[in-house]
Design an enzyme around this catalytic site. Structure first.
Site, PDB file in Angstrom:
ATOM      1  CD  GLU A   1      -9.327  -3.723  -4.543  1.00 24.96           C
ATOM      2  OE1 GLU A   1      -9.905  -3.131  -3.625  1.00 24.96           O
ATOM      3  OE2 GLU A   1      -8.177  -4.168  -4.440  1.00 24.96           O
TER       4      GLU A   1
ATOM      5  CE  LYS B   1       0.433  -3.548  -0.414  1.00 23.89           C
ATOM      6  NZ  LYS B   1      -0.863  -4.187  -0.207  1.00 23.89           N
TER       7      LYS B   1
HETATM    8  N1  PSU Z   1      -3.767  -4.148  -1.106  1.00 26.25           N
HETATM    9  C1  PSU Z   1      -3.304  -3.147  -1.881  1.00 26.25           C
HETATM   10  N2  PSU Z   1      -4.048  -2.046  -2.088  1.00 26.25           N
HETATM   11  C2  PSU Z   1      -5.282  -1.935  -1.537  1.00 26.25           C
HETATM   12  C3  PSU Z   1      -5.787  -3.033  -0.766  1.00 26.25           C
HETATM   13  C4  PSU Z   1      -4.987  -4.103  -0.570  1.00 26.25           C
HETATM   14  O1  PSU Z   1      -2.219  -3.223  -2.385  1.00 26.25           O
HETATM   15  O2  PSU Z   1      -5.930  -0.909  -1.735  1.00 26.25           O
HETATM   16  C5  PSU Z   1      -7.176  -2.976  -0.246  1.00 26.25           C
HETATM   17  C6  PSU Z   1      -8.029  -4.059  -0.918  1.00 26.25           C
HETATM   18  O3  PSU Z   1      -9.275  -3.497  -1.256  1.00 26.25           O
HETATM   19  C7  PSU Z   1      -8.181  -5.120   0.150  1.00 26.25           C
HETATM   20  C8  PSU Z   1      -8.195  -4.258   1.388  1.00 26.25           C
HETATM   21  O4  PSU Z   1      -9.351  -5.864   0.025  1.00 26.25           O
HETATM   22  O5  PSU Z   1      -7.208  -3.277   1.139  1.00 26.25           O
HETATM   23  C9  PSU Z   1      -7.877  -5.049   2.629  1.00 26.25           C
HETATM   24  O6  PSU Z   1      -8.146  -4.251   3.715  1.00 26.25           O
HETATM   25  P1  PSU Z   1      -8.182  -4.888   5.183  1.00 26.25           P
HETATM   26  O7  PSU Z   1      -6.751  -5.207   5.481  1.00 26.25           O
HETATM   27  O8  PSU Z   1      -8.754  -3.795   6.032  1.00 26.25           O
HETATM   28  O9  PSU Z   1      -9.058  -6.086   5.095  1.00 26.25           O
END
Ligand code: PSU
Ligand code: MN
Length: 308
Positions: free
Chosen positions: A25, A159
């Protein structure tokens, strides 16, 4: 569909020849980590995947085009720019039709991986049910795509900025297996363990690939979470990191941070509050996930070949 998707020649070749490909990603690059660590991270992740004998395919949207496999220049642009969109499912069509540039989240990356036939995806941590979701309704789109796309996502769990038990409940409702790789509990990203059990523990990449093959051969739609604990030497004591996470969460509430800004805000505040420790661990767990994802992709290809 092909009109909107540009696949890198190396990735096309690998897909045509049934060689293992690992999707990556780009939100983690543009919104999850600062420059220049994010750039080093991508280069290292791609090298790890290649060393394992698989082909990396970093996914993003640039100038309205879906890209599967990026050039060095494209990665650099995503790593440096502050104007890159964060693209989840609901943002894809807008970004394309308006010729925007954006980094794809786990959810958008899964959708695109499925469109082009990539079965394995490596990331840091998945999105999930946010704390206080009963008030905010903030549940990551990642969980919906895990429910519907046939892609295995290798992550270090979720996390503690999230509500882990609610995330597990949600995944259960959606029929998504949470597989612990050599672990009985859901890793909590910066820490190897949590107090929440995974559905099943598997010991090697081959067993994971076999499960994927069984699931999809039966037409059971959806992905799986392969939860890979951070290596011991980089694991952060949970009490200490959770204190920092708590402070970051309080600040987010105080500053009225909402929606798609929440995760990037929390990641960057936790990094500051831990004086960079969290970023160091974050990098290492991503490398660890890239390695396992490449191994799973390789094993999965063997199953496909042997069952043609
Ligand atoms: N977890 C991480 N680093 C990140 C993300 C998640 O440790 O950069 C990013 C991923 O791209 C995940 C997104 O899909 O955050 C989730 O965001 P939201 O909570 O807005 O759905
Ligand atoms: Mn959200």
């Amino acid at each position: 569909m092909r009109k909107y998707i540009k696949i890198h020649p190396d990735v096309i070749k690998a897909l045509d020849e049934n060689r293992p490909v690992v999707a990556l990603e780009s939100t983690i690059i543009a919104h999850g980590m600062p420059y220049p660590e994010n750039l080093d991270m991508v280069n290292r992740v791609e090298a790890i995947i290649e060393d394992e004998g698989a082909i990396p395919a970093t996914i993003a949207i640039m100038d309205g085009e879906i890209l599967v496999g990026l050039t060095k220049e494209q990665v650099e642009l995503l790593a440096k720019s502050n104007e890159v969109m964060k693209i989840s499912k609901r943002d894809i069509a807008y970004a394309i039709s308006q010729k925007k540039t954006g980094a794809t989240t786990v959810s958008a990356t899964m959708l695109i991986a499925e469109m082009v036939g990539i079965k394995v995806f490596a990331t840091g941590g998945i999105g999930g049910v946010h704390r206080f979701a009963e008030q905010t309704f903030d549940i990551s789109r990642d969980l919906e795509e895990l429910a519907s796309c046939n892609v295995a996502v290798v992550s270090a769990g979720a996390k503690a900025i999230l509500d882990l038990p609610k995330t597990l409940e949600y995944l259960e409702t959606k029929g998504v297996e949470v597989i612990g790789y050599q672990t009985d509990t859901l890793p909590a990203f910066y820490t190897r363990e949590s107090s929440y059990p995974v559905d099943y523990r598997l010991e090697n990449a081959k067993s994971i690939a076999e499960l994927m093959h069984a699931k999809w051969s039966l037409g059971l739609k959806g992905g799986l979470v392969v939860a890979n604990p951070i290596p011991e030497q980089f694991s952060i004591a949970s009490k200490w990191i959770n204190e920092k996470i708590e402070s970051a969460l309080q600040e987010a509430t105080a500053h009225d941070i909402k929606g798609k800004d929440t995760t990037p805000f929390l990641l960057s505040r936790v990094k500051e509050l831990t004086k960079g420790e969290s970023l160091k661990s974050n990098l290492e767990l991503v490398y660890n996930n890239a390695r396992l994802a490449a191994q799973v992709a390789k094993e999965y290809m063997m199953f496909e070949k042997n069952n043609e």
